[in-house]
Design an enzyme around this catalytic site. Structure first.
Site, PDB file in Angstrom:
ATOM      1  CD  GLU A 181      -8.779  -2.694  -2.301  1.00 53.73           C
ATOM      2  OE1 GLU A 181      -9.654  -3.024  -1.282  1.00 53.73           O
ATOM      3  OE2 GLU A 181      -8.111  -3.560  -2.702  1.00 53.73           O
ATOM      4  CG  ASP A 230      -1.813  -1.216   1.278  1.00 53.51           C
ATOM      5  OD1 ASP A 230      -2.310  -1.775   0.296  1.00 53.51           O
ATOM      6  OD2 ASP A 230      -2.054  -1.572   2.672  1.00 53.51           O
TER       7      ASP A 230
END
Ligand code: 6LW
Length: 487
Positions: free
Chosen positions: A172, A15
């Site tokens: 997302e 991420d």
């Protein structure tokens, strides 16, 4: 000089979120159940990254309750520079939800958290409209709310915005950017597994309406035999020369079918160009990066050998759920790390590596462990007079072998060897050999274990292997810890 290669941040560094200030780039990653949280990196060339700290490095910033599950805790930060300071927005899924921390120096200290009671959902993004100063927070799902980032108060109610291509699961990792006349909304979709992809849309305002790129997804490795898989969760950054780059997560599965990745989700770099219609074009993520337009700055990363002479532990050492000075300290025996009821480790960053420690277990029990999570670990454990190899897989626990050793410090060693050779559908990704080393360096191997059981495909979750030192009973001491990459 050898050409730069991917991943630019090997090992469990998922991420990624990146920003640039002048000539300096900064990057933050998720850290889940580990303390300290959110490793923060600096680079001058986008390729070589040095960890300059952890954003959440004190208990007042990061509360991970004892019940924090593996792959709970800290998810997906966004790192931005705005109005003379660094802003980081992130979610603690194990308590507290979304919050913002800020710093003027990204190496720290970072502020205590400002909670965001009106922001619901993971993967929060921060973007500012420089014309009217409005701050927009966009979360997975995908929805958006205006925010006062100084107080944490939401302004108005959240509203849905573009949620990616029809049908793909898990929209997302939204990131919103103003580029010229357009606001671009970058998303991941398809889930963080083999179907992972990056898509983009743009609109006239930060809230849309958004028009999807006709070539979505702009990046995916799904259904290919590319050695890098699960590519997604990206962030964009522009270099001082005007070129554009994407940082993203991906995995490198090993072994036969279905493939097992053991290092977690890693950070990769990909060049971005723009087509005539103003949409970004990203080719499959290269293992070998193209030559860059600027000089490389190989990082002055501290050596991977740690003699435990420094008062503070190197920022790369992490512990599940937290640790106190009493659990981990080098003050009891100067120049040694002393542990009681604790695990402290570092990410495995190479498919083949050797890890050694000189360990004194005369007053306790502990050793060297390879840990995928709480329930998936292999270890070589010392106690007065013996050394034992343990396996812990889900609900199964087993002693593999025990060897009597003389009293006094012992060198424990683990060799991790990646699988090579002809493709075999049944081959695991690697083997792990556990043993002790004699004074002359001779290795006495006690057990060789299949690495597939310490992979994400077996254990599940979002993290990767962490290798380190632990104590289960009494007090143990480590003289040094050495992590050596093997080709
Ligand atoms: C993260 C989500 C994802 O919140 O995995 O791959 C989740 N992307 O965006 C945990 O890292």
């Amino acid at each position: 000089m050898t050409s730069p290669t991917n991943p630019v941040l090997p090992g469990f560094h998922p991420d990624p979120s990146v920003c640039r200030v002048g000539e300096d780039y900064y990057l933050a990653c998720s850290s889940f159940e580990y303390f300290p949280g959110i490793p923060l990196f600096h680079s001058r060339d986008l390729v070589h990254w040095t960890q300059i700290g952890n954003v959440l490095d004190r208990p007042s910033q990061l509360h991970l309750p004892p019940a924090t599950r593996a792959s709970g805790g800290i998810y997906a930060p966004t790192l931005r520079y705005h109005d003379g300071r660094f802003w980081l927005i992130v979610t603690n899924v194990s308590g507290g939800g979304n919050f913002i921390v800020t710093a003027t120096d990204p190496a720290g200290p970072w502020s205590d958290p400002t909670p965001l009671p009106g922001v619901h959902g993971i993967d929060p993004d921060l973007a500012w409209d420089d014309e009217d100063g409005t701050c927009y927070c966009t979360v997975a799902g995908v929805s958006q709310v205006r925010l006062d980032p100084y107080t944490g108060q939401a302004i108005g109610e959240p509203y849905p915005i573009w949620s990616g291509s029809a049908g793909a699961k898990a929209p997302e990792a939204p990131h919103l950017y103003r580029l010229g006349e357009h606001w671009y909304l970058l998303l991941a979709e398809g889930g963080t597994e083999r179907g992972h992809a990056v898509s983009i849309a743009r609109g006239p305002t930060p809230a849309g309406p958004f028009e999807p790129c006709p070539r979505n997804p702009i990046l995916t490795h799904r259904s290919t035999d590319h050695p890098i898989q699960n590519t997604g969760h990206a962030d964009l950054v522009q270099a001082p020369d005007g070129s554009w780059w994407m940082v993203l997560l991906g995995v490198r599965p090993g072994g036969g079918t279905p493939g097992w990745h053991v290092l977690g989700r890693e950070t990769f770099l990909a060049p971005v160009r723009w087509d005539d219609d103003g949409w970004p074009v990203v080719d499959p993520v290269p293992v070998e990066l193209p030559s860059l337009n600027w000089p490389l700055h190989p990082s002055a990363e501290p050596p991977v050998r740690d003699d435990f002479d420094a008062v503070e532990l190197d920022p790369r050492w992490i512990s599940p759920r937290g640790r106190t000075v009493d659990q981990v300290t080098n003050k009891v025996r100067q120049g040694w790390l002393t542990l009681s009821s604790a695990f402290v480790g570092r990410r495995q960053q190479h498919h083949s590596c050797r890890v050694r420690t000189r360990f004194d277990a005369s007053a306790g029990t502990g050793g060297l462990a390879v840990r995928l999570d709480d329930r998936h670990q292999y270890s070589i454990e010392a106690t007065a007079g013996s050394v034992t190899v343990h396996v812990h897989l889900g609900t199964l626990r087993s002693v593999v072998t025990t060897l009597s050793v003389p009293d006094g410090p012992v060198v424990l060693r683990i060799d991790v060897t990646a699988t090579t050779g002809d493709w075999d559908p049944l081959a695991g990704p690697d083997t792990l050999t556990f043993g002790i080393e004699f004074f002359d360096g001779t290795f006495c191997a006690l057990a060789t274990l299949d690495g597939r059981y310490l992979s994400t495909e077996v254990a599940g979750g979002f993290t990767g292997r962490v290798i380190g030192l632990y104590a289960t009973g009494g007090t143990v001491h480590a003289d040094w810890f050495d992590y050596e990459p093997l080709s």
